[in-house]
Design a protein around this motif. Structure first.
Motif, PDB file in Angstrom:
ATOM      1  N   ARG A  69      37.917  48.027  60.864  1.00 14.13           N
ATOM      2  CA  ARG A  69      38.425  48.711  62.057  1.00 14.13           C
ATOM      3  C   ARG A  69      39.363  49.815  61.595  1.00 14.13           C
ATOM      4  O   ARG A  69      40.159  49.618  60.686  1.00 14.13           O
ATOM      5  CB  ARG A  69      39.168  47.741  62.973  1.00 14.13           C
ATOM      6  N   ALA A  71      42.300  52.514  62.503  1.00 17.04           N
ATOM      7  CA  ALA A  71      43.382  52.900  63.411  1.00 17.04           C
ATOM      8  C   ALA A  71      43.268  54.391  63.712  1.00 17.04           C
ATOM      9  O   ALA A  71      42.733  55.172  62.915  1.00 17.04           O
ATOM     10  CB  ALA A  71      44.733  52.585  62.774  1.00 17.04           C
ATOM     11  N   ASP A  72      43.785  54.779  64.862  1.00 16.51           N
ATOM     12  CA  ASP A  72      43.698  56.175  65.306  1.00 16.51           C
ATOM     13  C   ASP A  72      44.199  57.154  64.255  1.00 16.51           C
ATOM     14  O   ASP A  72      43.573  58.199  64.036  1.00 16.51           O
ATOM     15  CB  ASP A  72      44.495  56.377  66.603  1.00 16.51           C
ATOM     16  N   GLU A  73      45.286  56.839  63.575  1.00 16.08           N
ATOM     17  CA  GLU A  73      45.874  57.783  62.614  1.00 16.08           C
ATOM     18  C   GLU A  73      45.048  57.947  61.338  1.00 16.08           C
ATOM     19  O   GLU A  73      45.266  58.866  60.567  1.00 16.08           O
ATOM     20  CB  GLU A  73      47.317  57.391  62.254  1.00 16.08           C
ATOM     21  N   ARG A  74      44.060  57.111  61.108  1.00 18.71           N
ATOM     22  CA  ARG A  74      43.205  57.191  59.920  1.00 18.71           C
ATOM     23  C   ARG A  74      41.815  57.736  60.224  1.00 18.71           C
ATOM     24  O   ARG A  74      40.995  57.908  59.332  1.00 18.71           O
ATOM     25  CB  ARG A  74      43.069  55.811  59.256  1.00 18.71           C
ATOM     26  N   ARG A  75      41.538  58.023  61.468  1.00 15.84           N
ATOM     27  CA  ARG A  75      40.171  58.405  61.868  1.00 15.84           C
ATOM     28  C   ARG A  75      39.698  59.718  61.255  1.00 15.84           C
ATOM     29  O   ARG A  75      38.540  59.829  60.874  1.00 15.84           O
ATOM     30  CB  ARG A  75      40.040  58.435  63.381  1.00 15.84           C
ATOM     31  N   TYR A  79      36.311  59.848  59.214  1.00 16.29           N
ATOM     32  CA  TYR A  79      35.184  60.708  59.601  1.00 16.29           C
ATOM     33  C   TYR A  79      34.735  61.578  58.423  1.00 16.29           C
ATOM     34  O   TYR A  79      33.541  61.775  58.200  1.00 16.29           O
ATOM     35  CB  TYR A  79      35.540  61.600  60.799  1.00 16.29           C
ATOM     36  N   TRP A  97      32.622  53.983  65.930  1.00 15.26           N
ATOM     37  CA  TRP A  97      32.638  53.962  67.391  1.00 15.26           C
ATOM     38  C   TRP A  97      34.011  54.415  67.867  1.00 15.26           C
ATOM     39  O   TRP A  97      35.036  53.784  67.564  1.00 15.26           O
ATOM     40  CB  TRP A  97      32.294  52.576  67.907  1.00 15.26           C
ATOM     41  N   SER A  98      34.037  55.501  68.623  1.00 18.66           N
ATOM     42  CA  SER A  98      35.299  56.115  69.037  1.00 18.66           C
ATOM     43  C   SER A  98      36.118  55.222  69.962  1.00 18.66           C
ATOM     44  O   SER A  98      37.344  55.248  69.915  1.00 18.66           O
ATOM     45  CB  SER A  98      35.040  57.468  69.702  1.00 18.66           C
ATOM     46  N   SER A  99      35.469  54.427  70.789  1.00 15.90           N
ATOM     47  CA  SER A  99      36.217  53.614  71.749  1.00 15.90           C
ATOM     48  C   SER A  99      36.930  52.433  71.102  1.00 15.90           C
ATOM     49  O   SER A  99      37.985  52.021  71.563  1.00 15.90           O
ATOM     50  CB  SER A  99      35.286  53.102  72.853  1.00 15.90           C
ATOM     51  N   SER A 100      36.381  51.903  70.011  1.00 14.54           N
ATOM     52  CA  SER A 100      36.951  50.690  69.418  1.00 14.54           C
ATOM     53  C   SER A 100      37.432  50.858  67.979  1.00 14.54           C
ATOM     54  O   SER A 100      38.125  49.985  67.460  1.00 14.54           O
ATOM     55  CB  SER A 100      35.915  49.566  69.448  1.00 14.54           C
ATOM     56  N   GLY A 101      37.055  51.951  67.321  1.00 16.05           N
ATOM     57  CA  GLY A 101      37.434  52.138  65.926  1.00 16.05           C
ATOM     58  C   GLY A 101      36.638  51.266  64.969  1.00 16.05           C
ATOM     59  O   GLY A 101      37.036  51.065  63.827  1.00 16.05           O
TER      60      GLY A 101
END
Length: 167
Positions: A69, A71-75, A79, A97-101
């Motif tokens: 999974r 976290a938002d700060e690692r996306r 990517y 998956w953008s909604s769940s990471g």
């Protein structure tokens, strides 16, 4: 590899063949009409394998979830890593998956036939083993980026080094 002498090699509907394949390996699995989910222990983590059959389209979608999974700060970094990893693949691709990471490997196979499409043992083995092999091969890349503080370029370079000999 399966002991093919003990495996029913006759072609079957895609989910039926995968159910037999998972059972022959002794992997825990659950089945619904057009979907099957199995758990497989890899060398890095446990993978959830999921297959979904869309008979009307003749498409079998196969997904492998390597229990990562993001976290938002690692996306952004992940990517970039996914882009570099996907350049190395012949079949399938990784995505987030953008909604769940949730990170996953996805591959789809067109299965055609007069009877709605059957899956051979060889096709089932290719789908499953390719997904597991690619998850195993690239799991370290994602971990290096998420937990090792490496850039995606450093992570893929470190993960793809082929060792020679034995220790």
């Amino acid at each position: 590899m399966l002991d093919e002498a003990e495996f029913d090699r006759e072609d079957a509907a895609p989910i039926d063949m995968l159910e037999r394949y998972f059972a022959a390996h002794g992997w825990s699995h659950e089945r619904e009409d057009d979907e099957i989910v199995a758990k497989v222990k890899g060398s890095w983590t446990e993978y959830e394998l999921r297959a979904i059959w869309r008979e009307e389209d003749g498409v079998l979608q196969f997904l492998a979830f390597p229990d990562v999974r993001v976290a938002d700060e690692r996306r952004v970094s992940i990517y970039e890593a996914i882009g570099l990893v996907n350049e190395q693949l012949w079949l399938g691709h990784f995505e987030l998956w953008s909604s769940s990471g949730i990170l996953l490997y996805r591959h789809a196979a067109m299965i055609e036939g007069e009877d709605g499409g059957n899956l051979t043992l060889e096709q089932a083995e290719l789908l499953v083993e390719t997904a597991i092999d690619e998850c195993e091969r690239f799991y370290p890349v994602f971990q290096f980026v998420l937990w090792g503080g490496k850039t995606p370029t450093e992570a893929i370079a470190a993960a793809l080094i082929e060792t020679q000999g034995e220790a």
